[in-house]
Write a protein that holds these residues in place. Structure first.
Motif, PDB file in Angstrom:
ATOM      1  N   UNK A 184       0.809   5.248   5.381  1.00 16.51           N
ATOM      2  CA  UNK A 184       2.182   4.769   6.707  1.00 16.51           C
ATOM      3  C   UNK A 184       1.889   3.762   7.072  1.00 16.51           C
ATOM      4  N   UNK A 185       0.259   3.152   6.995  1.00 15.36           N
ATOM      5  CA  UNK A 185       0.360   1.991   7.581  1.00 15.36           C
ATOM      6  C   UNK A 185      -0.788   1.396   6.652  1.00 15.36           C
ATOM      7  N   UNK A 245      -5.516   5.784   8.140  1.00 13.26           N
ATOM      8  CA  UNK A 245      -4.168   4.651   7.419  1.00 13.26           C
ATOM      9  C   UNK A 245      -2.994   5.754   6.848  1.00 13.26           C
ATOM     10  N   UNK A 246      -3.466   7.095   6.750  1.00  7.57           N
ATOM     11  CA  UNK A 246      -2.732   8.030   5.382  1.00  7.57           C
ATOM     12  C   UNK A 246      -2.083   9.078   6.471  1.00  7.57           C
ATOM     13  N   UNK A 247      -1.331  10.275   5.980  1.00  4.92           N
ATOM     14  CA  UNK A 247       0.098  10.563   6.580  1.00  4.92           C
ATOM     15  C   UNK A 247      -1.068  11.625   6.932  1.00  4.92           C
ATOM     16  N   UNK A 248      -0.905  12.439   7.685  1.00  9.16           N
ATOM     17  CA  UNK A 248      -1.384  13.356   8.359  1.00  9.16           C
ATOM     18  C   UNK A 248      -2.125  14.291   7.618  1.00  9.16           C
ATOM     19  N   UNK A 278       0.768  -1.378  -0.037  1.00  6.23           N
ATOM     20  CA  UNK A 278      -0.069   0.019  -0.164  1.00  6.23           C
ATOM     21  C   UNK A 278       0.899   1.252  -0.342  1.00  6.23           C
ATOM     22  N   UNK A 279       2.060   1.373   0.170  1.00 11.80           N
ATOM     23  CA  UNK A 279       2.689   2.426   1.239  1.00 11.80           C
ATOM     24  C   UNK A 279       3.312   2.566  -0.623  1.00 11.80           C
ATOM     25  N   UNK A 280       3.129   1.577  -1.242  1.00  6.79           N
ATOM     26  CA  UNK A 280       4.375   2.159  -2.259  1.00  6.79           C
ATOM     27  C   UNK A 280       3.088   2.691  -3.173  1.00  6.79           C
ATOM     28  N   UNK A 281       2.382   2.351  -3.413  1.00  6.56           N
ATOM     29  CA  UNK A 281       0.755   2.934  -4.249  1.00  6.56           C
ATOM     30  C   UNK A 281       0.675   3.672  -4.481  1.00  6.56           C
ATOM     31  N   UNK A 282       0.639   5.013  -2.663  1.00  8.06           N
ATOM     32  CA  UNK A 282       0.122   5.609  -2.215  1.00  8.06           C
ATOM     33  C   UNK A 282       0.265   6.463  -1.079  1.00  8.06           C
ATOM     34  N   UNK A 283       1.570   6.359  -0.957  1.00  7.96           N
ATOM     35  CA  UNK A 283       1.880   7.046   0.327  1.00  7.96           C
ATOM     36  C   UNK A 283       1.425   6.974   1.832  1.00  7.96           C
TER      37      UNK A 283
END
Lengths: 130, 667, 213
Positions: free
Chosen positions: A18-19, A82-85, A11-16
């Motif tokens: 963080x979890x 799960x995403x960046x703040x 996931x993190x590679x797909x759309x950044x």
């Protein structure tokens, strides 16, 4: 349909994110909670005369449930957890600005009566008096 | 829509992208000629088109201003009827705000922002082109109202209930509403686009606090647009539904409150005035350090005061409504917030002055315009603070004092800054310098004309002359001041003509001069690391940034006693690349097609539902065509060969021609 | 949460390996793709749009006496509750579709996308039924300030849902044509964000418009 034979991309590679995103079961659990909360909301309509005879309690309950539901959908289904703040900041700054600005506007219209409650419906034009 | 006739067949081996998109158009590929402007998604072309279109609308809005001033030349003039006068001042205000000042800001933002952060284009190049076409078609749509029954006549803020069908039965306000919705879509899309660009596409090392100030101010501006536009959109929709479908939003008989319009309009309207001025603030924050040969004083203060202005800008809207009977609490609160918002603006003025203090000033045209901004905006700011005192404001509301105030901040502020920006960035954009001599004339004539026009309005305003009255009686003592103002207005017109003549003459002269060179102003920021005019690929390679004013500190080093020594010549720093192998976003027809559908729907809403269907069909087709077209043509844009790069250079010269042609006939 | 990394340039590698057109999705400073960031910014802006409409509704929610039916006379809470459940559950199916494509499970993703579109259409059908019923009971668009404000607010929401359904169906067709490989899975997620937003707006509208007396 032939699918490319590639290993699943994290996931993190797909759309950044963080979890990693949770399993389906977690989404189902959130949905069940949302279902229950909505059932409680609807029950206030049935129980309006007994449990929720005080309209302040009723409104407070409904607003509370609304906020919880809103938060749950945004936090889990919209992946804010799960995403960046910065995404949370972008969205909630718009939401907070909207709430503050429109609340000020309603106050300027004297939408809320002296006791903080909305003017009674028979009041012809509580928005223009004064 | 023409189908490109160039050989465009894609090489085989790309099965998922056949050349035709939805079987209608072959993929646009031209990078030169007029088609490259129609289909181009290059942020630089979009920026130039924004600027050219805005200057075109400036001439229209300026002509309307001259009509107003001619009507007020003497008492009891009959040049314009009261009705036409209403239309002229409404359209003047609307044009200047939405079709001139905002788009010039967008022009600079589009052109400079990717260059200042070290990017090759904006985040969504096709959306960027769509924004421009949407703005252009919206503006043209708005102005076609003159030919189709008359312009809007309710003043640029179009208060209810005056904006209802009852009081304004012509279609003017319908055109106004729909035209502003269309230009609003343009601004909305470009705000998202530019914010994403700044947040996501900065060059290595370019942290937020190393960005040039113009980029910061543009970022703040785009956030203001992002959050203010939905409010006006709702207000416009409510008005449209009221006028076209008979909804009750502003109908007092149905218990509606016309103040709803005022609140919604000014919740948008006040951030709007800041988003008009902030790009100018950004421009002169670039110009002042260059011409003072000093770093900007208090970088972080300038940045954060801009952010503070944006936040507070959402909390002062009701100061436009002090006479509407808000009640004492609201008036008190909004008085106080209005006084507070003067503080961050004052911080900026201080910073600019301190930047110049002790600097080695070079009084070239850009600096003159910047100083013009600082002084004129300060006057406008001071009269603005006088509005925050509610009892005084009650006397000033709807008089010429208000007119004087907002022209001092928007003309003396925003427009002076833009003029400075034009002179400063002209070599960057077009590769030749504007004549300094004519530029200085341009400045002083504009400065004189501006003060002659709007200075006297303070006096007649306080004497009680109301704005928006089409005439006045001879015995009020307004005559002499109105005459002066009218003379001033024609002086301004003269200076605009000087500017256009300067463009043409300087271009002609530049052919016999050597190229302008890489660094004509001894500049500081990243955009000057690219050659002039900027090549299509911007940067090759993408630079790595180490500090604020990176370009400057590659040229100069500080000695132990604080002096500056030139260590490298600009020629050695400026990139010299042929752009081979640089991958650029591909052109596309869909942005202009999609934007073209919107005014057709709008005409349909006014005249016939059949047109709505047609416009809707165009929009839907364009959206699907867009969605199925890959953002980048995988084959077409790879690898600029040497020959092609050569063509690009010619293309830039042709671009200048195109702009000249667009501007010159009107002037 | 990687707060500190937010404004620092992040240079990931390896994303290009899986994506033939990787240059479309440049490495970004925030680590979030342009599309996703753009969608969130757009949603933040939509908050102000719906806020303005909701404020208008709150001001006008009571018609003048004698100007047509009132809320109490019209609202059918059990019916609206049912359609609210439908929309809420469509959020679940949407997030399951996103989860499916991230596991490269195209088959499931299509099922869940289809389910979401069907649930959304059910909601719209319910809204059309509601509007026609209200109209039959005497509340036209121009009947009263309440009528204008109510239809505009819920109508704007309905238009948003409809746009979402069109996007979902397009995604489904796109996927069936094989144009939605894994590295494009983010398109599904971004459409999903929009869909969830439409759902949270309804959560607010359902409570404020229908339930709060």
């Amino acid at each position: 349909m032939a699918h490319p034979q590639q290993p699943p991309v994290p996931t993190s590679v797909l759309d950044g994110a963080v979890e990693d995103y949770p399993s389906d079961w977690k989404y189902w659990r959130v949905a069940i909670i949302l279902f229950v909360l909505t059932a409680i909301e609807v029950s206030t309509y049935v129980l309006a005369d007994s449990v929720f005879s005080d309209s302040r309690v009723l409104i407070a309950t409904l607003l509370f449930l609304m906020v919880v539901k809103f938060w749950a959908v945004a936090w889990y289904f919209m992946h804010l957890k799960f995403d960046k703040r910065i995404l949370t900041v972008a969205f909630y700054s718009g939401l907070a600005l909207a709430m503050v600005v429109y609340l000020c506007m309603l106050l300027a219209f004297r939408y809320f009566g002296d006791d903080g409650m909305i003017c009674p419906s028979e009041s012809l034009n509580c928005i223009t008096e004064g | 829509m023409a189908v490109a006739d160039a050989p465009l067949a894609l090489p085989s081996g790309a099965p998922s992208h056949d050349g035709k998109v939805l079987g209608v158009f072959t993929r646009a590929q031209r990078t030169t000629g007029w088609r490259s402007w129609i289909t181009g998604v290059d942020h630089k072309k979009v920026g130039i088109m924004y600027g050219a279109a805005a200057i075109f609308f400036l001439l229209i809005g300026g002509f309307e201003a001259l009509l107003i001033r001619m009507q007020l030349w003497a008492p009891r003039q009959q040049l314009l009827s009261a009705d036409v006068y209403n239309q002229v001042y409404t359209m003047h205000g609307t044009t200047m705000v939405f079709l001139v000042v905002m788009p010039i800001g967008a022009a600079f933002a589009n052109y400079l922002l990717p260059l200042q952060i070290g990017a090759r284009d904006v985040a969504f190049p096709r959306l960027n082109a769509f924004s421009f076409w949407c703005f252009l078609f919206g503006g043209i749509f708005l102005n076609t109202s003159w030919l189709l029954g008359g312009g809007a006549d309710g003043g640029w803020f179009m208060y209810a209930p005056n904006n209802g069908v009852l009081y304004s039965p012509s279609h003017g306000i319908d055109f106004w509403v729909l035209g502003l919705i269309i230009t609003g879509i343009a601004s909305m899309v470009s705000s998202v686009n530019l914010i994403v660009t700044v947040l996501n596409m900065r060059a290595p090392g370019m942290s937020m606090m190393k960005m040039p100030i113009f980029t910061w101010m543009t970022l703040v501006t785009q956030f203001l647009l992002l959050f203010a536009l939905p409010v006006i959109t709702v207000a416009l929709f409510l008005l449209m539904f009221s006028r076209i479908f008979g909804a009750a939003f502003f109908n007092i008989d149905d218990g509606a409150n016309p103040l709803l319009w005022q609140h919604l309009f000014w919740i948008f309207g006040h951030p709007e005035v800041y988003l008009m001025i902030l790009p100018s603030f950004g421009l002169i924050s670039e110009i002042l350090p260059v011409f003072s040969r000093k770093p900007i004083f208090g970088y972080s203060f300038i940045v954060f005061s801009g952010v503070a202005i944006a936040f507070m800008g959402f909390g002062v809207w009701a100061h436009h409504m002090f006479v509407s009977g808000l009640g004492p609490t609201s008036v008190l609160v909004f008085s106080l917030t209005t006084m507070f918002i003067a503080v961050p603006t004052g911080v900026k003025i201080l910073n600019w002055t301190a930047t110049m203090w002790g600097g080695r000033l070079r009084f070239d045209t850009p600096l003159l315009f910047s100083i013009g901004l600082i002084t004129m905006f300060t006057i406008g700011g001071l009269s603005g603070v006088s509005h925050s005192i509610a009892p005084a404001d009650t006397q000033q509301t709807d008089t010429y004092y208000i007119v004087a105030h907002f022209h001092y901040v928007l003309f003396g502020g925003a427009f002076f800054g833009f003029m400075g920006g034009f002179y400063y960035y002209w070599p960057k954009v077009f590769g030749y310098m504007l004549s300094e001599k004519m530029g200085k004339w341009n400045f002083w004539v504009l400065f004189l004309g501006f003060n002659l026009t709007f200075g006297p309005m303070h006096i007649i305003g306080l004497q009680g002359m109301s704005r928006r009255y089409y005439t006045y009686d001879p015995n009020f003592g307004f005559d002499i001041w109105n005459k002066i103002a009218t003379i001033g207005a024609f002086t301004i017109a003269l200076s605009v003509i000087l500017f256009i003549v300067n463009i043409a003459l300087s271009y002609k002269r530049s052919k016999s001069l050597p190229p302008v060179g890489a660094d004509p102003w001894d500049a500081r920021t990243l955009e000057w690391i690219t050659p002039n005019p900027t090549p299509e690929w911007n940067f090759d390679p993408i630079p790595t940034v180490t500090r604020v004013d990176d370009f400057w500190y590659q040229k100069y080093e500080e000695t132990a006693d604080g002096g500056l020594v030139k260590v490298r010549d600009a020629k050695d720093i400026v990139q010299d690349s042929d752009g081979v192998g640089v991958h650029l976003p591909s052109p596309s027809y869909w942005p202009i097609v999609l934007a073209f559908g919107l005014p057709i729907v709008a005409y349909g809403l006014i005249f016939s539902w059949w047109l709505c269907l047609l416009g809707g069909a165009i929009i839907v087709t364009a959206m699907f065509g867009w969605a199925f077209e890959p953002p980048d043509d995988p084959e077409a844009a790879h690898g600029h060969g040497h020959d092609e790069a050569g063509h690009d250079d010619h293309g830039s010269a042709a671009d200048v021609d195109a702009l000249e042609q667009e501007v010159a006939p009107v002037g | 949460m990687a707060d500190t990394a937010t404004f620092e340039p992040v240079h990931e590698t390896g994303r290009d390996a899986a994506a033939p057109h990787a240059h479309i999705e440049h490495d970004t400073n925030t680590g979030i793709s342009n599309t996703k960031l753009a969608m969130w910014l757009f949603l933040g802006s939509e908050c102000l749009l719906f806020g303005a409409l909701l404020t208008t509704y709150l001001l006008y929610k009571n018609p003048l006496p004698g100007q047509g039916p009132t809320r109490e006379q019209l609202f059918d809470i059990p019916f609206t509750s049912a359609s609210s459940f439908v929309l809420l559950m469509s959020s679940l199916t949407m997030v399951l579709a996103v989860a499916a494509i991230e596991r490269s499970d195209h088959h499931r993703m299509r099922i869940w996308l289809g389910a979401t579109a069907v649930l959304g259409s059910l909601f719209i059908a319910g809204q059309i039924y509601e509007f026609t019923t209200f109209y039959a009971e005497g509340l036209g668009y121009t009947t009263s300030r309440f009528g204008s404000a109510f239809y505009t607010l819920t109508g704007f929401h309905g238009v948003h849902v409809t746009a979402g359904i069109i996007m979902l169906v397009s995604l489904l067709l796109w996927s069936l044509r094989g144009n939605l490989p894994e590295h494009r899975s983010e398109t599904v997620e971004v459409v999903g964000l929009y869909w969830h937003f439409v759902d949270v707006v309804w959560i607010v509208l359902f409570a404020v418009v229908y339930l709060i007396p």
